[in-house]
Design an enzyme around this catalytic site. Sequence first.
Site, PDB file in Angstrom:
ATOM      1  N   HIS A  60      -8.593 -56.274  -3.473  1.00 25.70           N
ATOM      2  CA  HIS A  60     -10.017 -55.952  -3.610  1.00 25.70           C
ATOM      3  C   HIS A  60     -10.611 -55.888  -2.205  1.00 25.70           C
ATOM      4  CE1 HIS A  60     -10.092 -56.410  -7.999  1.00 25.70           C
ATOM      5  NE2 HIS A  60      -9.227 -57.393  -7.803  1.00 25.70           N
ATOM      6  N   ASP A 308      -3.751 -59.803  -5.524  1.00 28.51           N
ATOM      7  CA  ASP A 308      -5.075 -59.906  -6.160  1.00 28.51           C
ATOM      8  C   ASP A 308      -6.080 -60.526  -5.180  1.00 28.51           C
ATOM      9  OD1 ASP A 308      -7.175 -59.690  -7.913  1.00 28.51           O
ATOM     10  OD2 ASP A 308      -6.425 -61.174  -9.345  1.00 28.51           O
ATOM     11  N   HIS A 312     -14.765 -63.591  -1.770  1.00 30.59           N
ATOM     12  CA  HIS A 312     -16.138 -63.919  -2.165  1.00 30.59           C
ATOM     13  C   HIS A 312     -16.778 -64.689  -1.020  1.00 30.59           C
ATOM     14  CE1 HIS A 312     -15.737 -62.656  -6.337  1.00 30.59           C
ATOM     15  NE2 HIS A 312     -14.603 -63.320  -6.409  1.00 30.59           N
TER      16      HIS A 312
HETATM   17 ZN   LIG Z   1      -7.391 -58.456 -12.846  1.00 30.39          ZN
END
Ligand SMILES: [Zn+2]
Length: 442
Positions: A60, A308, A312
């Site tokens: 991400h 993953d 944050h």
């Molecule tokens: Zn996921």
Amino acid sequence: MTTYTFAGARVVDPASGRDERANVIVEGSTIAHVGSETAGARIEVEGLVLAPGLVDLHTHLREPGREDAETIASGTAAAAAGGYTAVCPMANTDPVCDHAGIVEQVTRLAAESGRCDVYPVGAITRGLAGRELAEMGSMTRVGVRCFSDDGLPVRSAYVMRRALEYARTWDAIICNHAEEAELTGLDRDDGAQMNEGDLATLLGLAGWPSEAEEIMVARDLLLAHAVGARLHVPHVSTAGTVELIRQAKARGTRVTAEATPHHFSLTEDEVRSFDPVFKVNPPLRSKEDVEAVRQGLVDGTIDAIATDHAPHPPEQKDQEWAQAPFGMLGLETALAVTITELVRPGVLTMLEAIAALSTKPARSRGISGHGGPIVPGAPANLVLFDPEATWEVDPAALHSRSRNTPFAGRRLYGRVVSTILRGRFTVRDGQLTGDACEEDDE
Ligand SMILES: [Zn+2]
């Protein structure tokens, strides 16, 4: 043209099955020789592993939309620091990566940062809303190979089947975030917070049953099998999911799967601290689940180790457990966690570990030029690391904009020395090269 030789490297190259000592000559952007010769600048790398650059199927990067958490520049810097030469960012940005324009924007920003190749994952449904299919065809034409609403499940079996049918026509891959939303209470205020079981009861946190993952995986495996389409199962976290994938592979379903370093190294016990850095979706599971995920990697049921990586910012992550968002950093620790938890204890050989971190993810997604082989004529996308060196994970020293690593304070084996993208050092002697070294960071 710059020419240099890595002299005396331990070349670990799953694509050619090689794990042996050799000199590797890089000429310009490509590998010129693997053997005993030398040419150009000589770099002594005795005792270091030279492997294909790592490839992350599940990242991400947060840009566009959440640049306070991560940017494409900071995320690819973190990737390079972690030994990655290619990453696949998920589509849950703002705006969502659900059409070709966003794909091109992400690809362009990544090319400007220059630290890592970036292969965006496209959304399955428009706005991740789970109803209408996104513009999969137009995204395919700009290079998208995999579609996912990751972060949110595709709840409708009908929409999922149609997505698989479309994807099959381009031989693209569908990756569904495996979470049965009714069972996890995704729409409720009292939704699941950690693995279901005695510990959740003891801690007074809403439980996340294994079946919430397994029901979704089972449904998707059945649909993918019926359609003959390719399915990728992300972040496998339960023993039951491993078994479902094992059975599906045995009956010929076109499925690949990934596991994260946190799911093969940490258990729900971490939640006793109530430190939200251990809050993740799917949650940390039991010791038996961790063991089953490891076995899945050993027997090839699970193809890839994916991070993953989910940044944050502290003002959001450092809240009470129930308020904090799900997600952990991963790019800068994945290699070291794999070496420490799997290679050193003898669960995987170094060759198998690199296959899971680089070769198999590159092959499964058709990412050419990455994942090896390390042979003359191939692009020089490489990582050089010291498998014996230890280091302590210091969140403040990470290149990500965020600090939410679950491995803070841990001493890990396996330190990245250099990362090489098409012959050029993105990391050299443990330092990022170039001038974009997060000068805006604290
Ligand atoms: Zn996921």
